[in-house]
Design a protein around this motif. Structure first.
Motif, mmCIF file in Angstrom:
data_model
loop_
_atom_site.group_PDB
_atom_site.id
_atom_site.type_symbol
_atom_site.label_atom_id
_atom_site.label_comp_id
_atom_site.label_asym_id
_atom_site.label_seq_id
_atom_site.Cartn_x
_atom_site.Cartn_y
_atom_site.Cartn_z
ATOM 1 N N SER A 83 0.830 -1.209 0.000
ATOM 2 C CA SER A 83 0.000 0.000 0.000
ATOM 3 C C SER A 83 0.862 1.256 0.000
ATOM 4 O O SER A 83 0.538 2.251 -0.659
ATOM 5 C CB SER A 83 -0.973 0.005 1.179
ATOM 6 O OG SER A 83 -0.284 0.026 2.413
ATOM 7 N N GLY A 84 1.993 1.219 0.720
ATOM 8 C CA GLY A 84 2.912 2.352 0.713
ATOM 9 C C GLY A 84 3.556 2.559 -0.647
ATOM 10 O O GLY A 84 3.719 3.693 -1.110
ATOM 11 N N VAL A 85 3.904 1.455 -1.300
ATOM 12 C CA VAL A 85 4.468 1.527 -2.648
ATOM 13 C C VAL A 85 3.443 2.154 -3.601
ATOM 14 O O VAL A 85 3.770 3.067 -4.373
ATOM 15 C CB VAL A 85 4.897 0.128 -3.152
ATOM 16 C CG1 VAL A 85 5.196 0.155 -4.648
ATOM 17 C CG2 VAL A 85 6.099 -0.367 -2.365
ATOM 18 N N MET A 86 2.206 1.687 -3.541
ATOM 19 C CA MET A 86 1.167 2.212 -4.431
ATOM 20 C C MET A 86 0.918 3.698 -4.181
ATOM 21 O O MET A 86 0.718 4.468 -5.114
ATOM 22 C CB MET A 86 -0.121 1.408 -4.278
ATOM 23 C CG MET A 86 -0.028 0.020 -4.847
ATOM 24 S SD MET A 86 -1.548 -0.914 -4.541
ATOM 25 C CE MET A 86 -1.256 -2.356 -5.554
ATOM 26 N N MET A 87 0.922 4.095 -2.906
ATOM 27 C CA MET A 87 0.758 5.511 -2.572
ATOM 28 C C MET A 87 1.909 6.317 -3.167
ATOM 29 O O MET A 87 1.705 7.387 -3.743
ATOM 30 C CB MET A 87 0.696 5.702 -1.061
ATOM 31 C CG MET A 87 0.629 7.163 -0.646
ATOM 32 S SD MET A 87 0.690 7.358 1.149
ATOM 33 C CE MET A 87 -1.029 7.073 1.533
ATOM 34 N N GLY A 88 3.124 5.800 -3.033
ATOM 35 C CA GLY A 88 4.297 6.481 -3.580
ATOM 36 C C GLY A 88 4.231 6.621 -5.083
ATOM 37 O O GLY A 88 4.543 7.684 -5.643
ATOM 38 N N GLU A 89 3.818 5.561 -5.753
ATOM 39 C CA GLU A 89 3.694 5.606 -7.215
ATOM 40 C C GLU A 89 2.644 6.623 -7.639
ATOM 41 O O GLU A 89 2.835 7.376 -8.599
ATOM 42 C CB GLU A 89 3.358 4.213 -7.755
ATOM 43 C CG GLU A 89 4.513 3.235 -7.623
ATOM 44 C CD GLU A 89 4.137 1.793 -7.912
ATOM 45 O OE1 GLU A 89 2.918 1.469 -7.967
ATOM 46 O OE2 GLU A 89 5.067 0.977 -8.073
ATOM 47 N N TYR A 90 1.516 6.646 -6.929
ATOM 48 C CA TYR A 90 0.478 7.621 -7.246
ATOM 49 C C TYR A 90 1.014 9.051 -7.082
ATOM 50 O O TYR A 90 0.842 9.903 -7.955
ATOM 51 C CB TYR A 90 -0.766 7.422 -6.366
ATOM 52 C CG TYR A 90 -1.800 8.484 -6.653
ATOM 53 C CD1 TYR A 90 -2.703 8.320 -7.687
ATOM 54 C CD2 TYR A 90 -1.821 9.680 -5.937
ATOM 55 C CE1 TYR A 90 -3.611 9.323 -7.996
ATOM 56 C CE2 TYR A 90 -2.725 10.684 -6.242
ATOM 57 C CZ TYR A 90 -3.623 10.494 -7.277
ATOM 58 O OH TYR A 90 -4.502 11.496 -7.598
ATOM 59 N N LEU A 91 1.665 9.309 -5.944
ATOM 60 C CA LEU A 91 2.173 10.659 -5.685
ATOM 61 C C LEU A 91 3.259 11.063 -6.674
ATOM 62 O O LEU A 91 3.314 12.227 -7.093
ATOM 63 C CB LEU A 91 2.692 10.768 -4.252
ATOM 64 C CG LEU A 91 1.616 10.916 -3.186
ATOM 65 C CD1 LEU A 91 2.209 10.760 -1.796
ATOM 66 C CD2 LEU A 91 0.890 12.245 -3.315
ATOM 67 N N ALA A 92 4.120 10.143 -7.051
ATOM 68 C CA ALA A 92 5.172 10.460 -8.023
ATOM 69 C C ALA A 92 4.550 10.974 -9.318
ATOM 70 O O ALA A 92 4.989 11.988 -9.873
ATOM 71 C CB ALA A 92 6.026 9.222 -8.297
ATOM 72 N N GLU A 93 3.513 10.285 -9.766
ATOM 73 C CA GLU A 93 2.839 10.705 -11.000
ATOM 74 C C GLU A 93 2.078 12.013 -10.803
ATOM 75 O O GLU A 93 2.172 12.931 -11.612
ATOM 76 C CB GLU A 93 1.890 9.606 -11.477
ATOM 77 C CG GLU A 93 1.271 9.926 -12.823
ATOM 78 C CD GLU A 93 0.441 8.786 -13.384
ATOM 79 O OE1 GLU A 93 -0.571 9.080 -14.039
ATOM 80 O OE2 GLU A 93 0.801 7.613 -13.161
ATOM 81 N N ALA A 94 1.335 12.108 -9.714
ATOM 82 C CA ALA A 94 0.514 13.305 -9.466
ATOM 83 C C ALA A 94 1.380 14.559 -9.307
ATOM 84 O O ALA A 94 0.966 15.657 -9.691
ATOM 85 C CB ALA A 94 -0.354 13.105 -8.222
ATOM 86 N N LEU A 95 2.574 14.391 -8.737
ATOM 87 C CA LEU A 95 3.474 15.526 -8.517
ATOM 88 C C LEU A 95 4.413 15.769 -9.703
ATOM 89 O O LEU A 95 5.192 16.719 -9.683
ATOM 90 C CB LEU A 95 4.316 15.293 -7.261
ATOM 91 C CG LEU A 95 3.578 15.327 -5.929
ATOM 92 C CD1 LEU A 95 4.455 14.769 -4.812
ATOM 93 C CD2 LEU A 95 3.127 16.747 -5.606
ATOM 94 N N GLY A 96 4.357 14.908 -10.698
ATOM 95 C CA GLY A 96 5.266 15.048 -11.825
ATOM 96 C C GLY A 96 6.721 14.856 -11.422
ATOM 97 O O GLY A 96 7.628 15.437 -12.018
#
Length: 178
Positions: free
Chosen positions: A5-18
């Motif tokens: 779940s932490g990995v998925m959150m990180g991946e989402y934020l990486a994309e959302a933040l560019g």
């Protein structure tokens, strides 16, 4: 596996933040296994891979909505450059979201983990960016399947894991109950 779940959150934020920005982390109870593993996953998927994404502050809100709201109110004053808040559960994400909305800051991305009804509704409304669903319905279903299988003499892996599911506006309707 809570680390997922932490990995998925990180991946989402990486994309959302560019790939660049300032992130604050609301932690669960320090030393709790989910706090540790969700934090490890976020670290690996976001901060270790994206050097332009900075962890500007972190604090425990003990899985609690009211504590998270209070902490976030403070952060909004101390860290005006904050771009996102990663909360290790949805209760804290919803508290952070309340503070962010009350401050009129629609530029801050707030994400959580668990897929609680409040969070799913907030994702649907476009207020919460994402939640990572802890798919308890599938976990329960799989537990029954394994129990019946064991009774019937089948063998299984030592651990039977059900994947977490990233939930955004694109797929939230699949998880909302009527």
């Amino acid at each position: 596996n809570p680390k997922q779940s932490g990995v998925m959150m990180g991946e989402y934020l990486a994309e959302a933040l560019g790939g660049k920005g300032n992130v604050a982390l609301l932690q669960g109870q320090i030393g709790h296994s989910a706090e540790i593993t969700r934090g490890e996953g976020l670290q690996e998927a976001l901060f270790d891979k994206y050097p332009d994404v900075k962890l500007i502050t972190e604090q425990t809100a003990n899985w609690n909505r009211d504590e998270a709201m209070s902490i976030t109110e403070d952060w909004l004053q101390r860290f005006p450059e904050m771009d996102a808040i990663a909360a290790q559960n949805d209760e804290m994400a919803m508290g952070a979201l309340q503070a962010v909305e009350a401050a009129g800051r629609d530029d801050i991305i707030v994400v959580g983990i668990d897929g609680i009804p409040d969070a799913l509704k907030a994702v649907k409304e476009g207020r919460l960016a994402s939640t990572i669903l802890d798919n308890v319905a599938e976990e329960g279903k799989r537990a029954v399947e394994v129990a019946v299988g064991l009774i019937n003499g089948e063998t299984f892996d030592k651990q039977e894991l059900i994947d977490y599911v990233p939930v955004t506006q694109d797929n939230v309707d699949e998880f909302l109950s009527d």
